[in-house]
Design an enzyme around this catalytic site. Structure first.
Site, mmCIF file in Angstrom:
data_model
loop_
_atom_site.group_PDB
_atom_site.id
_atom_site.type_symbol
_atom_site.label_atom_id
_atom_site.label_comp_id
_atom_site.label_asym_id
_atom_site.label_seq_id
_atom_site.Cartn_x
_atom_site.Cartn_y
_atom_site.Cartn_z
ATOM 1 N N SER A 128 0.418 -1.162 0.074
ATOM 2 C CA SER A 128 0.040 -0.118 -0.128
ATOM 3 C C SER A 128 1.124 1.430 0.113
ATOM 4 O O SER A 128 1.822 0.742 0.767
ATOM 5 C CB SER A 128 -0.667 0.028 1.545
ATOM 6 N N LYS A 182 -4.197 -6.830 3.131
ATOM 7 C CA LYS A 182 -3.962 -5.649 2.557
ATOM 8 C C LYS A 182 -6.010 -5.594 2.216
ATOM 9 O O LYS A 182 -6.384 -4.712 2.169
ATOM 10 C CB LYS A 182 -3.661 -5.847 0.915
ATOM 11 N N HIS A 185 -7.440 -3.532 4.814
ATOM 12 C CA HIS A 185 -6.145 -2.573 5.117
ATOM 13 C C HIS A 185 -7.104 -1.929 3.970
ATOM 14 O O HIS A 185 -7.882 -0.338 4.245
ATOM 15 C CB HIS A 185 -5.386 -2.273 4.627
ATOM 16 N N ASN A 186 -7.677 -2.308 2.563
ATOM 17 C CA ASN A 186 -9.220 -1.120 2.015
ATOM 18 C C ASN A 186 -10.177 -1.027 2.251
ATOM 19 O O ASN A 186 -10.901 -0.059 1.469
ATOM 20 C CB ASN A 186 -8.404 -1.696 0.083
ATOM 21 N N GLU A 189 -9.554 1.613 4.203
ATOM 22 C CA GLU A 189 -9.628 2.742 3.064
ATOM 23 C C GLU A 189 -11.317 3.329 2.742
ATOM 24 O O GLU A 189 -11.284 4.633 2.750
ATOM 25 C CB GLU A 189 -8.885 2.421 2.191
HETATM 26 C C1 6PG Z 1 -3.382 1.399 -1.430
HETATM 27 C C2 6PG Z 1 -4.431 2.046 -1.909
HETATM 28 C C3 6PG Z 1 -4.355 1.149 -3.227
HETATM 29 C C4 6PG Z 1 -5.230 0.740 -5.071
HETATM 30 C C5 6PG Z 1 -6.534 0.390 -4.565
HETATM 31 C C6 6PG Z 1 -8.063 1.490 -3.840
HETATM 32 O O1 6PG Z 1 -2.896 0.847 -0.699
HETATM 33 O O2 6PG Z 1 -2.110 2.045 -1.846
HETATM 34 O O3 6PG Z 1 -5.636 0.788 -1.756
HETATM 35 O O4 6PG Z 1 -4.274 -0.656 -3.550
HETATM 36 O O5 6PG Z 1 -5.596 2.167 -4.850
HETATM 37 O O6 6PG Z 1 -7.461 -0.603 -4.911
HETATM 38 O O7 6PG Z 1 -8.731 0.703 -5.490
HETATM 39 P P1 6PG Z 1 -10.281 1.230 -5.677
HETATM 40 O O8 6PG Z 1 -10.137 1.193 -6.589
HETATM 41 O O9 6PG Z 1 -11.067 0.060 -5.443
HETATM 42 O O10 6PG Z 1 -10.550 2.765 -4.752
#
Ligand code: 6PG
Length: 465
Positions: A128, A182, A185-186, A189
């Site tokens: 990430s 991960k 984590h997302n 996010e």
């Molecule tokens: C990170 C982000 C990265 C990416 C995601 C977002 O941790 O660096 O999460 O992995 O930006 O894939 O994905 P979406 O397109 O689903 O928002």
């Protein structure tokens, strides 16, 4: 022929930046299916690094030290299987494949098991930090074959972001542990991004603030939050559009895409029987945003610009509390999902260590990860962060205030799903009494599904009519 310590396949921006990052400390060979991309990379980006470009897969593999360590930085899904299949004829027992993309954890388990039969070792690694992180130091979440990790740990540690506690990378557990972490984590996010979007919406529609002012407010709040997502939100508010001179945020269409990790978090949480409503709200909000033309049609039929009248001075501190509260709840849901998954899939996750490696480099880095680590240091088996003394009193105080935002948002016809979901999650989790007695009775009424009683052990059924 010189042999290189590691190889990397896939020269998208993430792959390029990670290769350049690794090349600061280790020799690396790179390969990309489209040759012109490799040539452009070598010409424009590579200066004096110990970095070799290979234009044939066989040559790429042959240029690597044994056991070969090959990192894949390619689009999750089918492409990963195709690249693995094309590599296999050139690999030997003991070689290591490292998938650094956002692969689904089920795919990682499948690949790991298939490759085990061929004596190829596999690591599913979450990375990430976006393009900047890949170049300057991401947070790295490795899982899979532990011995294989030991052989690449130095390279990973040298590439990762670093705090005074060490490199933001740690072996997280067997099989798909890294990609699972991960994914969550997302999910977090998605939750925090939506909370910020809702607070922005309240500020602009109810408080009638302009982006410039919102930028100042987010920046001021962030002195306390120290959150990357709050920081970029403040910067986004301030950005001018070079074409029109207007604020760029006002010109960007309200239609957000997603690539799957948020949805997978929700799907997995449902499979494991754990609620993550704030994260789910982040996913749902993107789905609602996507049907823009339908929303426009509907809006014409419901035209109503009623707005609650509130005082800016009174509401700004409340919005700040809401941001704190809902962010803590997004992490709380995420860590609870990790705990459930760890027990189900035997990942043996170390939650304190996960919070530590999220402290820098990644998208959800924030000041909250310090008290989260402290909470898990006090009790590794903590069921939920809401009861940790680092959060309990603050959450309680914030929950009381948030009501005002929820009521006035509803009066103003404003959806506030993530903030509302966070409050409901908190209220549910601390409710001794929920109305599921009625749900039990209804199920038994129409389907003889039986129920349990408070006053007696056993399973009961009633003829309700
Ligand atoms: C990170 C982000 C990265 C990416 C995601 C977002 O941790 O660096 O999460 O992995 O930006 O894939 O994905 P979406 O397109 O689903 O928002």
């Amino acid at each position: 022929m010189k042999k290189y310590e590691i190889g990397l396949i896939g020269l998208s921006v993430m792959g390029q930046n990670l290769a350049l990052n690794i090349a600061r400390n280790h020799s690396i060979a790179v390969y990309n299916r489209t040759e012109s991309k490799t040539r452009a990379f070598m010409k424009d980006k590579v200066k004096n690094q110990d970095l070799k470009a290979a234009y044939e897969l066989e040559d790429f593999v042959a240029s690597l030290e044994k056991p070969r360590k090959i990192m894949l930085m390619i689009k999750a899904g089918k492409p990963v299987d195709l690249v693995i299949d094309s590599l296999l004829p050139y690999l030997e027992a003991g070689d290591i494949i490292i998938d650094g993309g956002n692969s689904h954890f089920d795919d990682t388990n499948r690949r790991l098991n298939n490759l085990k039969e061929k004596d190829i070792r596999y690591l599913g690694v979450g990375i990430s930090g976006g393009e900047y992180g890949a170049l300057h130091g991401p947070s790295i979440m490795p899982g899979g074959n532990e011995e294989a990790y030991a052989e690449v740990s130095e390279i990973m540690e040298d590439a990762a972001a670093r705090t005074e506690k060490g490199a933001c990378v740690s072996y997280l557990g067997p099989n798909s542990a890294g990609h699972y972490v991960k994914m969550v984590h997302n999910g977090i996010e998605y939750g925090i991004m939506e909370v910020l979007a809702e607070i922005y919406d309240y500020m602009r529609k109810v408080l009638q603030l302009k982006p410039e002012e919102m930028g100042d407010i987010f920046a001021e709040w962030n002195q306390e939050f120290d959150s990357y997502l709050v920081e970029i939100t403040a910067k986004i508010m301030k950005k001018d559009d070079p074409k029109t001179g207007r604020k760029l945020i006002d010109l960007i269409l309200d239609k957000a895409k997603h690539k799957g990790t948020g949805k997978w978090s929700v799907q997995s949480a449902l499979d494991l029987g754990t609620a993550i409503p704030t994260i789910n709200a982040g996913v749902n909000a993107r789905l609602m945003s996507a049907i823009k033309s339908e929303r426009v049609e509907n809006a014409a039929q419901f035209a109503d610009d009623t707005r609650a009248v509130v005082s800016k001075d009174e509401m700004l501190p409340v919005l700040k509390s809401a941001l704190y509260f809902a962010s803590v709840i997004a992490y709380t849901e995420g860590f609870k999902l990790l705990k459930t998954a760890s027990e189900e899939y035997n990942y043996q996750l170390n939650y304190k260590e996960i919070a530590r490696i999220w402290e820098d480099g990644c998208i959800i880095r924030s000041g909250l990860l310090e008290p989260i680590q402290a909470a898990f240091a006090d009790d590794m088996q903590l069921k939920t962060l809401i009861t940790a003394h680092q959060f309990k009193a603050q959450l309680n105080a914030a929950a009381e205030e948030i009501e005002k935002i929820i009521t006035t948002a509803a009066q103003s016809g404003l959806p506030l799903t993530a903030v509302h979901s966070a409050l409901d999650y908190f209220n549910s989790l601390k409710s001794e009494e929920l109305p599921a007695n009625l749900i039990q009775a209804q199920r038994d009424f129409f389907g003889a599904h039986t129920y349990q009683r408070r006053d007696e052990d056993g399973i009961f059924h009633t003829e309700w009519e």
